[in-house]
Design an enzyme around this catalytic site. Structure first.
Site, PDB file in Angstrom:
ATOM      1  CB  THR A  62       1.641  -4.241  -4.905  1.00 33.39           C
ATOM      2  OG1 THR A  62       2.730  -4.507  -5.682  1.00 33.39           O
ATOM      3  CG2 THR A  62       1.685  -5.409  -3.699  1.00 33.39           C
ATOM      4  CB  ALA A  86       5.030  -4.533  -2.575  1.00 32.37           C
ATOM      5  CB  SER A  87       5.296  -6.026  -7.541  1.00 35.17           C
ATOM      6  OG  SER A  87       5.211  -4.841  -8.502  1.00 35.17           O
ATOM      7  CG  ASP A 106       4.741   3.684  -2.663  1.00 36.48           C
ATOM      8  OD1 ASP A 106       5.194   2.399  -3.140  1.00 36.48           O
ATOM      9  OD2 ASP A 106       3.935   3.904  -1.667  1.00 36.48           O
ATOM     10  CB  ALA A 127       4.012   2.870   3.800  1.00 37.49           C
ATOM     11  CG  ASN A 130      -3.686   0.331   2.423  1.00 38.72           C
ATOM     12  OD1 ASN A 130      -3.568   1.651   2.605  1.00 38.72           O
ATOM     13  ND2 ASN A 130      -2.622  -0.411   2.417  1.00 38.72           N
ATOM     14  N   GLY A 170       0.849   1.352 -11.943  1.00 35.72           N
ATOM     15  CA  GLY A 170       0.810   0.221 -12.916  1.00 35.72           C
ATOM     16  C   GLY A 170      -0.747  -0.404 -13.305  1.00 35.72           C
ATOM     17  N   GLY A 179      10.732  -2.026  -8.930  1.00 34.86           N
ATOM     18  CA  GLY A 179      11.502  -0.737  -8.630  1.00 34.86           C
ATOM     19  C   GLY A 179      11.976  -0.195 -10.023  1.00 34.86           C
ATOM     20  NE  ARG A 180       8.392   1.974 -11.318  1.00 35.57           N
ATOM     21  CZ  ARG A 180       7.743   1.059 -10.573  1.00 35.57           C
ATOM     22  NH1 ARG A 180       8.060   0.897  -9.355  1.00 35.57           N
ATOM     23  NH2 ARG A 180       6.761   0.087 -11.146  1.00 35.57           N
TER      24      ARG A 180
END
Ligand code: ADP
Ligand SMILES: C[C@H](O)[C@H](O)[C@@H](O)C(=O)COP(=O)(O)O
Ligand code: MG
EC number: 2.7.1.5
Length: 485
Positions: free
Chosen positions: A256, A10-11, A234, A78, A293, A400, A13-14
């Site tokens: 996130t 959500a924050s 993910d 998702a 979550n 992260g 991409g790579r």
């Protein structure tokens, strides 16, 4: 030939390259880009064309590094989806799950079918923005114009290859699949005016989607590329890349969101699981991701935005360590923190409403977030042991958030469990490993995780003696307050 993983959270991409050299998984990040939703005319949207373009720019870098052939796997967050018309064109922009359109939808739908029935059918946690609720809020005329509904990573794969699919790890997050017979639940589809034919066939992770349709992207200098449908949720990829082994381990996929849970061989659908809002998202290799979550680093990301990004994430940790005290008790899992206008004011408001001193500085805010996340993790782990009857001795933190050594230690201290942190890029690694297993370069999930353990730095945090019972008790007293707004 090289493996390429596109991991889009959500924050951020790579794109990473992966290959096995000298018995180790070598991973190289070749492209990183920002992600995030914007608000237009009061609705939250993702910029899906930006994400597709960034994947193509990453593939150009693969080519410029001298690789003429690669496979590509795409994983993303998702539940969000794209509506396609009968010409295969996108009908509308992609609404982001934090949009307010579904704030009251669970209440609306559970007037028709009970939460117990929905949970019995799907085993999926109640998040206000699950796909089932978003589709229920869609304009019915728009749904009638819809030929296909593609989840975000399936849509990106479709854009690249012209081939549509519904990959099942991500499909399970829609709260429309029944794990007992591995298919859509027809009664739930009918409730939201959606037909099964509006979804592409369900496919297992590891399925070949098709070759990159080079003619569509003539202006790009791309390698020959075969797109593999990996575990496109993910979190499912993150868990493949988590180096757990044997019994008694749990994971926290920390980005996130913080997704805390265990890998189960079968769904766990019972009253206690429902009461604690645990979910049975489908995993790779016929496993289930029994998790919940937790609000995660979203809260800090929003605080950082309000502070004009004056602090980087490492600086927040340093400021928090200067305080390092359980000063406030805040239930960050409350819906009020899902997408408030001003996260700092929301945190301060909760504290004032519960007669607690509100955090003011960057360090006080970060300390409040980290200490409460550690408590929420510990409580969730206790719940997990109660529901499953399993003893959890160790927790693997990946993503992260695993960079945050302070929070890793706090998690060990408050939970009383040993914490293993890393790999940071477990999601991208799990994406690569799924491709390698599909290519038969890696035999199975157990070997894949052994390869992770041998290839990446995993740091251990041993619990320090603190009065965790008193801390958790203080938290539960403070958050027992029923937020009014
Ligand atoms: N050096 C760091 N120190 C502390 N936290 C970090 C660091 N780097 C990243 N993070 C945390 O990791 C989060 C991003 O994790 P990531 O897995 O990339 O998220 P996503 O996949 O959801 O976009 C950031 O919001 C931040 O809180
Ligand atoms: C909204 C979903 O629960 C969310 O996508 C979660 O499942 C997830 O995968 C979050 O991934 P991030 O990398 O964005 O934290
Ligand atoms: Mg992520």
């Amino acid at each position: 030939m090289v493996y390429v993983a596109a991991d889009i959270g959500a924050s951020s991409g790579r794109l990473v390259l992966g290959e096995i050299l000298n018995g180790k998984l070598q991973m190289k990040e070749i492209h990183r880009f920002a992600n995030g939703f914007t608000i237009q005319a009061g609705t939250c949207y993702w910029d899906i064309d930006h994400l597709l373009n960034e994947i193509l720019k990453g593939l150009e870098k693969v080519k410029s590094m001298g690789y003429d052939d690669c496979t590509l796997g795409i994983d993303t967050w998702a539940i969000d989806y794209v509506l396609l018309d009968h010409d295969g064109k996108r009908l509308q922009e992609v609404v982001a799950y934090r949009d307010k359109r579904t704030e009251k939808t669970i209440q609306k739908l559970t007037k028709i079918i009970s939460k117990e029935d929905i949970y019995h059918k799907t085993g999926i946690q109640f998040l206000p923005f699950n796909t089932i609720y978003q589709l229920y809020e869609e304009d019915k005329k728009q749904l009638e114009r819809t030929s296909k509904i593609l989840l975000v990573p399936d849509y990106l794969g479709y854009c690249l290859t012209g081939v549509g699919a519904t990959e099942m790890t991500n499909a399970s997050t829609m709260q429309l699949l029944n794990p007992r017979y591995g298919q859509f639940d027809e009664e739930l589809l009918e409730l939201i005016s959606v037909k099964k034919e509006q979804f592409e066939d369900l496919v297992q992770p590891g399925t070949e989607l098709g070759p990159l349709a080079m003619e569509r992207f003539a202006s790009y200098n791309l390698p020959n590329c075969k797109v593999i449908t990996v575990a496109t949720h993910d979190t499912a990829s993150a868990i493949i890349g988590t180096p757990g082994a044997g019994e008694g381990w749990a994971y926290i996929s920390s980005g996130t969101w913080s997704l805390l849970g265990i890998e189960s061989g079968s769904p766990i659908i019972n009253e206690l699981a429902l009461e604690n809002n645990y979910t049975n998202e489908w995993g790779a290799f016929k496993t289930f991701r029994f998790l919940k979550n937790i609000m995660g680093m979203w809260v800090l990301q929003e605080v950082r935005k309000k502070l004009n990004r004056d602090y980087n994430f490492g600086q927040f940790v340093e400021e928090a360590k200067k305080i390092n005290d359980f000063r406030q008790f805040v239930n960050f899992n409350h819906d009020r923190f899902l997408n408030p206008l001003d996260m700092i004011q929301e945190i301060q408001g909760f504290c004032k409403e519960t007669n607690q001193i509100a955090p003011e500085s960057a360090g006080e805010l970060a300390n409040c977030i980290y200490t409460n996340l550690a408590i929420i993790y510990a409580i969730a782990l206790d719940e997990l042991e109660q529901i499953t009857g399993q003893q959890i001795s160790r927790v693997h933190i990946v993503g992260g958030g695993a960079n945050n050594e302070h929070l890793n230690q706090l998690t060990a201290d408050v939970s009383g469990k040993v914490v293993y942190a890393g790999p940071i890029e477990a999601t991208a690694i799990g994406n690569l490993l799924m491709q390698m297993i599909a290519a038969k370069e890696v035999d199975n999930l157990e070997d894949a995780r052994r390869l992770v353990m041998e290839s990446f730095e995993i740091k251990q945090y041993t619990p320090k003696e603190i009065d965790r019972t008193a801390i958790i008790q203080k938290y539960k007293e403070a958050v027992s307050y029923e937020c009014t707004n």
